[in-house]
Scaffold this motif. Structure first.
Motif, mmCIF file in Angstrom:
data_model
loop_
_atom_site.group_PDB
_atom_site.id
_atom_site.type_symbol
_atom_site.label_atom_id
_atom_site.label_comp_id
_atom_site.label_asym_id
_atom_site.label_seq_id
_atom_site.Cartn_x
_atom_site.Cartn_y
_atom_site.Cartn_z
ATOM 1 N N LEU A 91 -20.123 -15.231 2.359
ATOM 2 C CA LEU A 91 -21.732 -15.352 3.022
ATOM 3 C C LEU A 91 -22.570 -16.420 2.880
ATOM 4 C CD1 LEU A 91 -22.042 -11.440 3.737
ATOM 5 C CD2 LEU A 91 -20.933 -13.349 5.781
ATOM 6 N N ALA A 120 -21.464 -19.546 3.855
ATOM 7 C CA ALA A 120 -21.961 -20.128 5.217
ATOM 8 C C ALA A 120 -23.070 -20.005 5.365
ATOM 9 C CB ALA A 120 -21.275 -18.971 6.011
ATOM 10 N N GLY A 177 -20.299 -20.713 10.896
ATOM 11 C CA GLY A 177 -19.224 -20.305 12.253
ATOM 12 C C GLY A 177 -17.792 -19.374 11.594
ATOM 13 N N ILE A 216 -18.291 -17.434 8.361
ATOM 14 C CA ILE A 216 -18.330 -16.262 8.528
ATOM 15 C C ILE A 216 -16.970 -15.293 8.523
ATOM 16 C CG2 ILE A 216 -19.235 -14.853 10.233
ATOM 17 C CD1 ILE A 216 -21.725 -15.376 8.429
ATOM 18 N N ALA A 263 -15.008 -14.631 5.849
ATOM 19 C CA ALA A 263 -16.448 -13.184 5.542
ATOM 20 C C ALA A 263 -15.378 -11.684 6.160
ATOM 21 C CB ALA A 263 -17.288 -13.445 4.971
ATOM 22 N N MET A 264 -15.581 -12.112 7.697
ATOM 23 C CA MET A 264 -15.215 -11.035 8.271
ATOM 24 C C MET A 264 -13.894 -10.729 7.940
ATOM 25 S SD MET A 264 -16.522 -12.395 11.866
ATOM 26 C CE MET A 264 -15.482 -11.823 13.132
ATOM 27 N N ALA A 308 -19.483 -8.470 7.661
ATOM 28 C CA ALA A 308 -19.819 -9.320 7.669
ATOM 29 C C ALA A 308 -19.979 -10.382 9.355
ATOM 30 C CB ALA A 308 -18.991 -10.205 6.810
ATOM 31 N N ALA A 309 -19.724 -9.727 10.694
ATOM 32 C CA ALA A 309 -19.993 -9.980 11.641
ATOM 33 C C ALA A 309 -21.297 -9.926 12.203
ATOM 34 C CB ALA A 309 -19.160 -9.626 12.679
ATOM 35 N N ALA A 311 -24.032 -10.803 10.102
ATOM 36 C CA ALA A 311 -24.649 -11.667 9.194
ATOM 37 C C ALA A 311 -24.982 -13.171 10.762
ATOM 38 C CB ALA A 311 -24.039 -11.900 8.051
ATOM 39 N N GLY A 312 -23.572 -12.971 11.858
ATOM 40 C CA GLY A 312 -23.714 -14.630 11.835
ATOM 41 C C GLY A 312 -24.862 -14.630 12.567
ATOM 42 N N MET A 314 -26.974 -16.731 10.328
ATOM 43 C CA MET A 314 -26.394 -17.648 9.750
ATOM 44 C C MET A 314 -27.162 -18.746 11.116
ATOM 45 S SD MET A 314 -24.197 -20.692 11.120
ATOM 46 C CE MET A 314 -23.147 -19.331 12.249
ATOM 47 N N ALA A 369 -16.440 -18.609 14.543
ATOM 48 C CA ALA A 369 -16.256 -17.064 13.491
ATOM 49 C C ALA A 369 -15.126 -16.698 13.889
ATOM 50 C CB ALA A 369 -17.771 -16.467 13.438
#
Length: 466
Positions: A210, A213, A232, A235, A238-239, A245-246, A248-249, A252, A285
């Motif tokens: 993250l 990203a 993306g 991210i 990270a997912m 982690a989704a 956090a998009g 971002m 992502a």
């Protein structure tokens, strides 16, 4: 100068107390409840570590050396305060033997399966494919050894910490925040150290991805679309470690949008322009996540009905207490209780994120909002409003708090959360999470009152030495 090293040494002493008590209070590697005496040793150990961190402060000249020293002390210790790494090792054993952790329950992973926590013994994996691939690599490295394959799960976490040591100062420069404050608050933090290195939670890898990203979103922001696509994609990686982690998009996209404003044409500074860029980041992502799922051959097996649910174990989330109460009194079948409460928490998380975007998100054409506060807010929303809340979930947020230039009140909340999460770890070794929270209630209130009265700045110092 030498006197300053008293505090890192005090932290080492605290860690040795924790490791010694956790090692002595063991009967083999099987899951056996901690003896009450353990907390009488580990609690003072955590207090010493916490106090050492506070006295070191942001102005300490060698924070990276202290981080390396404390990590080295923990390197060969048994997993602390959690059996998650034993589950990682069991799933790694399955991967190393050509079996899918999405089809075979963790308890069937040969001898390593015996060490899996009771809540996950009869369930298949909930982790996305990239996590499972990492577990398999570590298991092969240590030939499936019962102890070393679990302790070896520290290696990816240590690599994640190295990435953050490189990444966080760069983010601090871009955010106009002092490097030393960010490193002290976000990486030398005892919660991060105890949970990532001591507890061996793979959240470290997710958070490192993250951070990269966010750095990509900042650096490429002036180039518009590439920032969204690159951010993306990271991210999505990270997912592939943890699905959470989704969320956090959202942050971002806000960071990339803010970075693009100086060069973005006026006609593009619109809600449609923002929505298009958000869609580009989201598709990137999802595309990367889907690619990893297909390329590994594991697919979306983490969604199987045999996979474990966070609501199966009681945690610090009140919603998990409701689930435990319902199971204990047999109000409804377990599957029904979990389905209802999972839907309820999902709606809560979505509502919380929508509210945060409204309050802190960009407002074209002129306002970019408060992107770093939004980053922290959406990650906290998932942690607090989701189906489970564990002390290590707060490590999703802690590395980024100082970047948000928080108000004095949020600074106090940051310190309060750090103290509570440090102390919950040893308490939850010997008592249920809700009891541990009860024990911490009065000290937490007293600390909050003291901070409000003294109005002390937690994330500010007068001189920069890093």
């Amino acid at each position: 100068m030498r006197s300053q090293w008293v505090w890192p040494g005090l932290g080492v002493a605290g860690l040795f107390l924790v490791i010694a008590a956790s090692t002595l209070d063991r009967t083999g590697l099987l899951e056996i409840g901690a003896e009450p005496w353990r907390s009488l040793v580990t609690l003072p150990g955590h207090v010493l570590l916490l106090y050492a961190w506070w006295r070191i402060g942001p102005a300490f000249p060698r924070p990276r050396v202290v981080l390396a020293l404390w990590s080295l002390v923990l390197l060969f210790s048994p997993p602390l305060h959690s059996r998650d790494s034993y589950s990682y090792a069991a799933q790694g054993w399955l991967m190393a033997h050509g079996l899918s952790p999405y089809d075979v329950v963790s308890g069937d992973a040969g001898q390593p399966g015996l060490l899996v926590g009771i809540h996950w013994f009869d369930t298949t994996s909930v982790y996305p494919p990239l996590s499972l691939e990492i577990f398999g690599v570590i298991s092969r490295m240590f030939d499936g050894d019962l102890y070393w394959s679990a302790v070896g799960m520290r290696l990816p976490n240590l690599l994640a910490i190295v990435v953050l040591v490189w990444c966080l100062p760069k983010l601090a420069d871009l955010a106009g925040v002092r490097r030393d404050v960010v490193l002290w608050a976000g990486l030398l933090n005892p919660v991060v150290l105890v949970q990532w290195v001591g507890g061996i939670h793979n959240d470290a890898i997710m958070v490192a991805l993250l951070a990269v990203a966010f750095l990509a979103a900042h650096h490429l922001g002036a180039r518009g679309w590439p920032a969204m696509v690159a951010g993306g994609a990271l991210i999505g990686l990270a997912m592939s470690i943890k699905q959470s982690a989704a969320v956090a998009g959202v942050g971002m996209v806000a960071l990339a949008w803010a970075a693009s404003q100086p060069v973005l044409p006026a006609r593009s500074k619109s809600w449609w322009g923002l929505a298009a860029r958000a869609a580009a980041g989201g598709l990137s992502a999802i595309g990367v996540f889907a690619f990893v799922s297909v390329a590994t051959g594991l697919g979306l097996g983490w969604r199987n009905p045999t996979a474990g649910s966070p609501l199966q174990a009681t945690s610090n989330a009140p919603i998990s207490w409701v689930a435990s109460f319902g199971r204990f009194h047999e109000l409804l079948p377990d599957e029904t209780i979990i389905s209802i409460l999972t839907l309820f928490t999902s709606l809560l998380v979505v509502a919380g994120i929508i509210w945060l975007v409204w309050k802190l998100g960009p407002r074209p054409p002129s306002s970019v909002g408060e992107p770093w506060l939004l980053v922290c807010g959406v990650l906290m929303a998932f942690a607090v409003l989701g189906p489970a809340l564990q002390p290590w979930y707060l490590t999703w947020v802690l590395p980024f708090v100082a970047l948000a230039r928080p108000s004095r009140r949020i600074q106090h909340l940051f310190l309060l959360v750090t103290v509570v999460c440090v102390m919950l770890a040893p308490l939850q070794d010997v008592m249920a999470p809700y009891m541990a929270l009860g024990v911490m209630a009065l000290p937490t209130w007293l600390l909050w009152r003291r901070m409000q009265l003294d109005d002390v700045a937690v994330l500010e110092t007068r001189e920069t030495l890093v």
